[in-house]
Design an enzyme around this catalytic site. Sequence first.
Site, short mmCIF file in Angstrom:
data_model
loop_
_atom_site.label_atom_id
_atom_site.label_comp_id
_atom_site.label_asym_id
_atom_site.label_seq_id
_atom_site.Cartn_x
_atom_site.Cartn_y
_atom_site.Cartn_z
N HIS A 113 55.96 71.60 38.97
CA HIS A 113 56.16 72.57 40.06
C HIS A 113 55.13 73.70 39.98
O HIS A 113 54.53 74.08 41.00
CB HIS A 113 57.57 73.14 39.97
CG HIS A 113 57.85 74.23 40.98
ND1 HIS A 113 58.33 73.97 42.23
CD2 HIS A 113 57.68 75.58 40.90
CE1 HIS A 113 58.46 75.10 42.90
NE2 HIS A 113 58.08 76.10 42.10
N GLU A 114 54.91 74.22 38.78
CA GLU A 114 53.94 75.32 38.64
C GLU A 114 52.52 74.85 38.93
O GLU A 114 51.73 75.59 39.52
CB GLU A 114 54.04 75.94 37.24
CG GLU A 114 55.40 76.54 36.90
CD GLU A 114 55.91 77.51 37.95
OE1 GLU A 114 55.09 78.13 38.65
OE2 GLU A 114 57.14 77.64 38.07
N HIS B 207 51.79 74.93 42.53
CA HIS B 207 51.29 76.21 43.05
C HIS B 207 49.78 76.33 42.83
O HIS B 207 49.07 76.88 43.68
CB HIS B 207 52.00 77.36 42.35
CG HIS B 207 53.41 77.57 42.79
ND1 HIS B 207 53.78 77.63 44.12
CD2 HIS B 207 54.57 77.74 42.08
CE1 HIS B 207 55.09 77.82 44.21
NE2 HIS B 207 55.59 77.88 42.98
#
Length: 226
Positions: free
Chosen positions: A98-99, A102
Amino acid sequence: MIFGPYTFLILIIFVASLLIQAYLSRTYSRWGNVRNSRNLTGAQVARLMLDENGLSHIPVNAVPGNLSDHYDPIRKTVNLSEANYHVPSVSALAVAAHEVGHAIQDKVRMPALVLRGQLAVPLSLGMNLAPLLLLAGVFLQLSGLLWLGVILFAGALLFHLITLPVEFDASRRALAYLNSRGLVAGRESQGARNVLTAAALTYVAGFAMALAQLLNVLGIARSQND
């Protein structure tokens, strides 16, 4: 908090937010105790995903705290909580991917991410000033200050609204990558989805709270003008 026509709604959403946080903690803990079949730590998955997306220059760091994971668009670093950095769990894979999602958004200059970055500082200041202006407007009977506070509360709602597609897209990228590379199998895939869904609900709750607060201060402002 100043009591207004939507104060009860705010209290309901606040309780719901606490329940969502408890659900996130429980889901994260459950899958944090399940070792993934590839035996990969969050740091290893983040490194692999970054490299495969042309982001080899971005470091992956371990940071203290629980669920303190984040991507820093200023320093261009992926930061994982120590548990997710070191432990080969299903939760670690989901959060790490998920990170990195980004970081990929930053690379492609996703409009919502860029806009959120541009508005982060001024809207953050506005969020801190809004309650003070609202209080001053009510007690000093200054409608100008009162409506300025309302505008700043609207800015907070805007920030939460922009955040939703950014977070949902990062989770979409994370799940797509983990599944396409075969890094999660069977129930692990559902576990990763559950972790990211629980996290997404916290952002939905944040938006709902900001909306309720804006409706509340609007009601206060209108009542003061009557």
